[in-house]
Structures are given as C-alpha cells and as structure tokens.
Design an enzyme around this catalytic site. Structure first.
Site, PDB file in Angstrom:
ATOM      1  N   HIS A 137     -12.490  -2.491  -6.119  1.00 35.35           N
ATOM      2  CA  HIS A 137     -11.910  -3.739  -6.703  1.00 35.35           C
ATOM      3  C   HIS A 137     -11.547  -4.358  -5.513  1.00 35.35           C
ATOM      4  CE1 HIS A 137      -9.000  -5.738  -9.648  1.00 35.35           C
ATOM      5  NE2 HIS A 137      -8.886  -6.714  -8.630  1.00 35.35           N
ATOM      6  N   HIS A 161      -6.681  -6.241   2.900  1.00 34.64           N
ATOM      7  CA  HIS A 161      -5.351  -5.332   3.602  1.00 34.64           C
ATOM      8  C   HIS A 161      -4.764  -6.310   4.589  1.00 34.64           C
ATOM      9  CE1 HIS A 161      -6.487  -1.072   2.778  1.00 34.64           C
ATOM     10  NE2 HIS A 161      -7.769  -1.795   2.509  1.00 34.64           N
ATOM     11  N   GLY A 203     -12.794  -1.984   1.189  1.00 38.81           N
ATOM     12  CA  GLY A 203     -13.089  -2.016  -0.261  1.00 38.81           C
ATOM     13  C   GLY A 203     -13.984  -0.457  -0.523  1.00 38.81           C
ATOM     14  N   ASP A 233       1.019  -1.438  -0.127  1.00 40.99           N
ATOM     15  CA  ASP A 233      -0.001  -0.028  -0.102  1.00 40.99           C
ATOM     16  C   ASP A 233       0.785   1.022   0.035  1.00 40.99           C
ATOM     17  OD1 ASP A 233      -1.606   2.152   0.881  1.00 40.99           O
ATOM     18  OD2 ASP A 233      -3.093   0.684   1.542  1.00 40.99           O
ATOM     19  N   HIS A 278     -10.143  -6.071  -2.433  1.00 41.28           N
ATOM     20  CA  HIS A 278      -8.952  -6.292  -1.754  1.00 41.28           C
ATOM     21  C   HIS A 278      -8.922  -6.448  -0.514  1.00 41.28           C
ATOM     22  CE1 HIS A 278     -10.015  -2.042  -1.889  1.00 41.28           C
ATOM     23  NE2 HIS A 278      -9.131  -1.869  -0.841  1.00 41.28           N
TER      24      HIS A 278
END
Length: 134
Positions: A92, A96, A87, A29, A94
């Site tokens: 999209h 974390h 999200g 990130d 994802h």
C-alpha cells in the site's frame, strides 16, 4: 482483500493517528526509527507503488505529507524531517516521515525503537495538535 493500512485508516485496526482528511491518513509507525516516525497513506487507493497513483492522488498525498511534516517538526525536536518511500513491506503506497538530527537517523537497517503505548499516544497527540494549527 484490504491491506493492513486500509484497515488502519478505516479504524478496523487501532493506530496512533497524527492527521487525517477525507483522502489521506497519517499515523505513527509502530516500529519507528525515531520517536515520531510517521506513515502517510492514501485512504482510497491500495496500489503498492507510488508512481502508479494518478496525478491528483499523487500530488494530494505529497501536499498532505508536507503539512504532516511541518506538524511533526513542530511537535518533535529535530533538525528536519526526512522522507523515504520504500513500499517493500506493505503493499500500500506510503511515505515515511522521520525526525532527523543526522543523516544516519534515516537508516532502515538499524534497530527499531520500542516505545510504550503511553509514549506513542503522547507523541501522536502532540503531532495532531500541531497539525490542527496548520
């Protein structure tokens, strides 16, 4: 139109890759909560809600994320790796993965870190090296 994460997975936008296979991609990130904060995405599905994924993609995403988390914990000193699926900011799916030393480390309201490119590359390379051992 492709999402920013799809463009990252295709190499159209640069990223700090930490793991990849045919179906999934993991990268740092750029606004991390902690050094090593990683995003894990399906490469071929752009749905923005994880529970809309078909069963095979959903299960595969979590298995890939598990392996990335093991590599992350081996590469970045922490007590454990936290998981969050929000999200809200990118449409999209994802996951974390955030290195944790306390529960407050997973607070998305806190100020994000700003790490220079050399440090990001060093972290990404370290996680990728650990991932390749799994």
């Amino acid at each position: 139109m492709a999402t920013i994460f799809t463009k990252i997975a295709k190499g159209e936008i640069p990223s700090y890759k930490v793991a990849e296979n045919e179906e999934y991609y993991a990268f740092l990130d750029i606004n991390p909560l902690a050094p090593g904060h990683t995003l894990v995405i399906p490469k071929n599905v752009e749905d923005d809600y994880i529970f809309n994924l078909d069963g095979k993609t959903y299960a595969g995403l979590w298995e890939f994320a598990r392996k990335v988390a093991l590599a992350l914990k081996a590469a970045v000193p922490c007590k454990r790796v936290g998981v969050a699926v929000l999200g809200m900011e990118v449409p999209h799916t994802h996951i974390h993965l955030v290195p944790l030393n306390s529960e407050s480390d997973l607070d998305f309201r806190k100020e994000k870190l700003s790490l220079d490119g050399d440090r990001m590359k060093e972290i990404a390379d370290s996680i990728l090296s650990e991932y390749e051992k799994i």
